[in-house]
Scaffold this motif. Structure first.
Motif, PDB file in Angstrom:
ATOM      1  N   ALA A   6     -36.707  58.481  67.049  1.00 17.36           N
ATOM      2  CA  ALA A   6     -37.081  59.786  67.589  1.00 17.36           C
ATOM      3  C   ALA A   6     -36.587  59.975  69.013  1.00 17.36           C
ATOM      4  O   ALA A   6     -36.523  61.098  69.496  1.00 17.36           O
ATOM      5  CB  ALA A   6     -38.598  59.946  67.545  1.00 17.36           C
ATOM      6  N   ARG A   7     -36.256  58.896  69.702  1.00 19.05           N
ATOM      7  CA  ARG A   7     -35.800  59.014  71.085  1.00 19.05           C
ATOM      8  C   ARG A   7     -34.366  59.488  71.180  1.00 19.05           C
ATOM      9  O   ARG A   7     -33.955  60.017  72.197  1.00 19.05           O
ATOM     10  CB  ARG A   7     -35.917  57.668  71.799  1.00 19.05           C
ATOM     11  CG  ARG A   7     -37.310  57.297  72.131  1.00 19.05           C
ATOM     12  CD  ARG A   7     -37.354  56.145  73.056  1.00 19.05           C
ATOM     13  NE  ARG A   7     -36.564  55.032  72.541  1.00 19.05           N
ATOM     14  CZ  ARG A   7     -36.610  53.824  73.029  1.00 19.05           C
ATOM     15  NH1 ARG A   7     -37.389  53.562  74.046  1.00 19.05           N
ATOM     16  NH2 ARG A   7     -35.888  52.855  72.532  1.00 19.05           N
ATOM     17  N   GLY A   8     -33.588  59.266  70.170  1.00 23.65           N
ATOM     18  CA  GLY A   8     -32.178  59.650  70.217  1.00 23.65           C
ATOM     19  C   GLY A   8     -31.353  58.589  70.897  1.00 23.65           C
ATOM     20  O   GLY A   8     -31.857  57.597  71.388  1.00 23.65           O
ATOM     21  N   ASN A   9     -30.058  58.837  70.933  1.00 18.59           N
ATOM     22  CA  ASN A   9     -29.147  57.887  71.562  1.00 18.59           C
ATOM     23  C   ASN A   9     -29.262  58.018  73.077  1.00 18.59           C
ATOM     24  O   ASN A   9     -29.329  59.110  73.601  1.00 18.59           O
ATOM     25  CB  ASN A   9     -27.715  58.171  71.084  1.00 18.59           C
ATOM     26  CG  ASN A   9     -26.778  57.065  71.489  1.00 18.59           C
ATOM     27  OD1 ASN A   9     -27.115  56.229  72.320  1.00 18.59           O
ATOM     28  ND2 ASN A   9     -25.603  57.069  70.903  1.00 18.59           N
ATOM     29  N   ARG A  10     -29.258  56.925  73.758  1.00 23.52           N
ATOM     30  CA  ARG A  10     -29.439  56.917  75.201  1.00 23.52           C
ATOM     31  C   ARG A  10     -28.351  57.718  75.922  1.00 23.52           C
ATOM     32  O   ARG A  10     -28.598  58.350  76.936  1.00 23.52           O
ATOM     33  CB  ARG A  10     -29.448  55.470  75.687  1.00 23.52           C
ATOM     34  CG  ARG A  10     -29.580  55.322  77.170  1.00 23.52           C
ATOM     35  CD  ARG A  10     -29.658  53.899  77.542  1.00 23.52           C
ATOM     36  NE  ARG A  10     -30.894  53.364  76.996  1.00 23.52           N
ATOM     37  CZ  ARG A  10     -31.611  52.439  77.586  1.00 23.52           C
ATOM     38  NH1 ARG A  10     -31.204  51.918  78.706  1.00 23.52           N
ATOM     39  NH2 ARG A  10     -32.716  51.999  77.057  1.00 23.52           N
ATOM     40  N   HIS A  11     -27.113  57.705  75.427  1.00 21.62           N
ATOM     41  CA  HIS A  11     -26.007  58.368  76.120  1.00 21.62           C
ATOM     42  C   HIS A  11     -25.862  59.839  75.751  1.00 21.62           C
ATOM     43  O   HIS A  11     -25.089  60.544  76.365  1.00 21.62           O
ATOM     44  CB  HIS A  11     -24.691  57.641  75.824  1.00 21.62           C
ATOM     45  CG  HIS A  11     -24.695  56.240  76.356  1.00 21.62           C
ATOM     46  ND1 HIS A  11     -24.663  55.954  77.681  1.00 21.62           N
ATOM     47  CD2 HIS A  11     -24.785  55.052  75.723  1.00 21.62           C
ATOM     48  CE1 HIS A  11     -24.700  54.650  77.854  1.00 21.62           C
ATOM     49  NE2 HIS A  11     -24.776  54.071  76.676  1.00 21.62           N
ATOM     50  N   THR A  12     -26.566  60.285  74.760  1.00 23.49           N
ATOM     51  CA  THR A  12     -26.452  61.698  74.382  1.00 23.49           C
ATOM     52  C   THR A  12     -27.806  62.380  74.458  1.00 23.49           C
ATOM     53  O   THR A  12     -28.209  63.107  73.564  1.00 23.49           O
ATOM     54  CB  THR A  12     -25.865  61.837  72.961  1.00 23.49           C
ATOM     55  OG1 THR A  12     -26.656  61.066  72.060  1.00 23.49           O
ATOM     56  CG2 THR A  12     -24.426  61.417  72.916  1.00 23.49           C
ATOM     57  N   GLY A  13     -28.486  62.156  75.540  1.00 25.31           N
ATOM     58  CA  GLY A  13     -29.756  62.829  75.775  1.00 25.31           C
ATOM     59  C   GLY A  13     -29.522  64.268  76.216  1.00 25.31           C
ATOM     60  O   GLY A  13     -28.381  64.753  76.297  1.00 25.31           O
ATOM     61  N   ARG A  14     -30.594  64.982  76.522  1.00 20.74           N
ATOM     62  CA  ARG A  14     -30.487  66.392  76.929  1.00 20.74           C
ATOM     63  C   ARG A  14     -29.613  66.566  78.167  1.00 20.74           C
ATOM     64  O   ARG A  14     -28.799  67.474  78.238  1.00 20.74           O
ATOM     65  CB  ARG A  14     -31.870  66.931  77.215  1.00 20.74           C
ATOM     66  CG  ARG A  14     -32.706  67.094  75.990  1.00 20.74           C
ATOM     67  CD  ARG A  14     -34.059  67.685  76.349  1.00 20.74           C
ATOM     68  NE  ARG A  14     -34.917  67.631  75.187  1.00 20.74           N
ATOM     69  CZ  ARG A  14     -36.215  67.547  75.238  1.00 20.74           C
ATOM     70  NH1 ARG A  14     -36.822  67.516  76.411  1.00 20.74           N
ATOM     71  NH2 ARG A  14     -36.923  67.505  74.152  1.00 20.74           N
ATOM     72  N   GLY A  15     -29.794  65.705  79.134  1.00 20.02           N
ATOM     73  CA  GLY A  15     -28.993  65.808  80.359  1.00 20.02           C
ATOM     74  C   GLY A  15     -27.513  65.591  80.099  1.00 20.02           C
ATOM     75  O   GLY A  15     -26.648  66.281  80.659  1.00 20.02           O
ATOM     76  N   SER A  16     -27.204  64.630  79.209  1.00 18.44           N
ATOM     77  CA  SER A  16     -25.798  64.374  78.884  1.00 18.44           C
ATOM     78  C   SER A  16     -25.186  65.561  78.166  1.00 18.44           C
ATOM     79  O   SER A  16     -24.033  65.931  78.423  1.00 18.44           O
ATOM     80  CB  SER A  16     -25.678  63.129  78.007  1.00 18.44           C
ATOM     81  OG  SER A  16     -26.121  61.990  78.715  1.00 18.44           O
TER      82      SER A  16
ATOM     83  N   ALA B 125     -26.059  68.678  78.490  1.00 21.45           N
ATOM     84  CA  ALA B 125     -25.882  69.754  79.467  1.00 21.45           C
ATOM     85  C   ALA B 125     -24.610  69.531  80.276  1.00 21.45           C
ATOM     86  O   ALA B 125     -23.840  70.480  80.531  1.00 21.45           O
ATOM     87  CB  ALA B 125     -27.097  69.827  80.384  1.00 21.45           C
ATOM     88  N   VAL B 126     -24.340  68.317  80.670  1.00 29.31           N
ATOM     89  CA  VAL B 126     -23.123  68.008  81.426  1.00 29.31           C
ATOM     90  C   VAL B 126     -21.895  68.258  80.561  1.00 29.31           C
ATOM     91  O   VAL B 126     -20.893  68.836  81.024  1.00 29.31           O
ATOM     92  CB  VAL B 126     -23.159  66.544  81.929  1.00 29.31           C
ATOM     93  CG1 VAL B 126     -21.822  66.117  82.496  1.00 29.31           C
ATOM     94  CG2 VAL B 126     -24.264  66.369  82.965  1.00 29.31           C
ATOM     95  N   ILE B 127     -21.934  67.857  79.305  1.00 30.36           N
ATOM     96  CA  ILE B 127     -20.788  68.068  78.397  1.00 30.36           C
ATOM     97  C   ILE B 127     -20.529  69.556  78.217  1.00 30.36           C
ATOM     98  O   ILE B 127     -19.369  70.001  78.272  1.00 30.36           O
ATOM     99  CB  ILE B 127     -21.045  67.362  77.051  1.00 30.36           C
ATOM    100  CG1 ILE B 127     -21.011  65.843  77.243  1.00 30.36           C
ATOM    101  CG2 ILE B 127     -20.035  67.805  75.994  1.00 30.36           C
ATOM    102  CD1 ILE B 127     -21.458  65.048  76.032  1.00 30.36           C
ATOM    103  N   LEU B 128     -21.576  70.347  78.020  1.00 31.39           N
ATOM    104  CA  LEU B 128     -21.395  71.795  77.842  1.00 31.39           C
ATOM    105  C   LEU B 128     -20.816  72.455  79.095  1.00 31.39           C
ATOM    106  O   LEU B 128     -19.952  73.342  79.006  1.00 31.39           O
ATOM    107  CB  LEU B 128     -22.722  72.451  77.460  1.00 31.39           C
ATOM    108  CG  LEU B 128     -23.197  72.172  76.032  1.00 31.39           C
ATOM    109  CD1 LEU B 128     -24.569  72.793  75.811  1.00 31.39           C
ATOM    110  CD2 LEU B 128     -22.202  72.705  75.015  1.00 31.39           C
ATOM    111  N   CYS B 129     -21.272  72.009  80.268  1.00 24.30           N
ATOM    112  CA  CYS B 129     -20.737  72.555  81.521  1.00 24.30           C
ATOM    113  C   CYS B 129     -19.254  72.205  81.673  1.00 24.30           C
ATOM    114  O   CYS B 129     -18.448  73.052  82.087  1.00 24.30           O
ATOM    115  CB  CYS B 129     -21.524  72.035  82.717  1.00 24.30           C
ATOM    116  SG  CYS B 129     -23.164  72.759  82.848  1.00 24.30           S
ATOM    117  N   LEU B 130     -18.879  70.989  81.331  1.00 26.85           N
ATOM    118  CA  LEU B 130     -17.472  70.596  81.420  1.00 26.85           C
ATOM    119  C   LEU B 130     -16.613  71.397  80.446  1.00 26.85           C
ATOM    120  O   LEU B 130     -15.499  71.824  80.794  1.00 26.85           O
ATOM    121  CB  LEU B 130     -17.322  69.104  81.146  1.00 26.85           C
ATOM    122  CG  LEU B 130     -17.768  68.171  82.274  1.00 26.85           C
ATOM    123  CD1 LEU B 130     -17.705  66.723  81.823  1.00 26.85           C
ATOM    124  CD2 LEU B 130     -16.892  68.368  83.494  1.00 26.85           C
ATOM    125  N   VAL B 131     -17.113  71.600  79.232  1.00 18.62           N
ATOM    126  CA  VAL B 131     -16.365  72.397  78.238  1.00 18.62           C
ATOM    127  C   VAL B 131     -16.194  73.818  78.751  1.00 18.62           C
ATOM    128  O   VAL B 131     -15.108  74.417  78.628  1.00 18.62           O
ATOM    129  CB  VAL B 131     -17.078  72.344  76.867  1.00 18.62           C
ATOM    130  CG1 VAL B 131     -16.498  73.380  75.910  1.00 18.62           C
ATOM    131  CG2 VAL B 131     -16.978  70.949  76.275  1.00 18.62           C
TER     132      VAL B 131
END
Length: 153
Positions: free
Chosen positions: A121-131, A133-139
């Motif tokens: 339920a925690r998800g992958n450590r490297h693809t959390g909400r903050g990650s 958001a950063v990916i979407l901003c870069l795109v």
């Protein structure tokens, strides 16, 4: 009393350990140090006649001594073998960590911290909400750059 204490400590050291060091402290106590077993025993005079305070403790890494973990008062009129029996009991309590309020007891390996949520339920450590958001901003920045670059040609 000091000479009697020193003689008793030497006899006791021979019975307890093959390798030992006996020395007198400034306070008048006599210490028997068994470095190979990482333990020490102290014989201190008390106010009573022919009584000593026996204390036992550990020797820490680097050769420093930890505070006493167990102690008792015994009479010097008992024989060396009975005195050695009392010392062995104190040493066993020391090895088992039998003194209250001890802070330097060796501990086992630390357990990993666990979350209240299951790992899935925690998800992958490297693809959390903050990650994300950063990916979407870069795109978005790359898309804007490409759109502006296409209009200039």
């Amino acid at each position: 009393m000091s000479a009697q204490l020193r003689d008793t400590a030497r006899e006791l050291a021979e019975v307890l350990w093959r390798e030992h060091t006996v020395y007198r402290e400034r306070s008048g106590s006599v210490v028997i140090r068994g470095s190979h077993v990482e333990r020490w025993i102290s014989l201190s005079p008390t106010g009573g006649q022919d009584q000593v305070l026996l204390r036992a403790g550990r020797i820490l890494d680097g050769g420093t001594t930890a505070p006493a973990r167990s102690e008792t008062v015994v009479s010097l009129t008992i024989g060396t073998s009975e005195l050695a029996t009392v010392c062995r009991r104190l040493l066993a309590e020391t090895a088992a960590g039998g003194a209250p309020g001890e802070g330097a007891r060796p501990r086992g390996p630390r357990k990993a911290r666990t979350s209240k949520r299951p790992r899935s339920a925690r998800g992958n450590r490297h693809t959390g909400r903050g990650s994300w958001a950063v990916i979407l901003c870069l795109v978005a920045v790359v898309a804007l750059f490409l759109r502006n670059a296409a209009w200039t040609f």
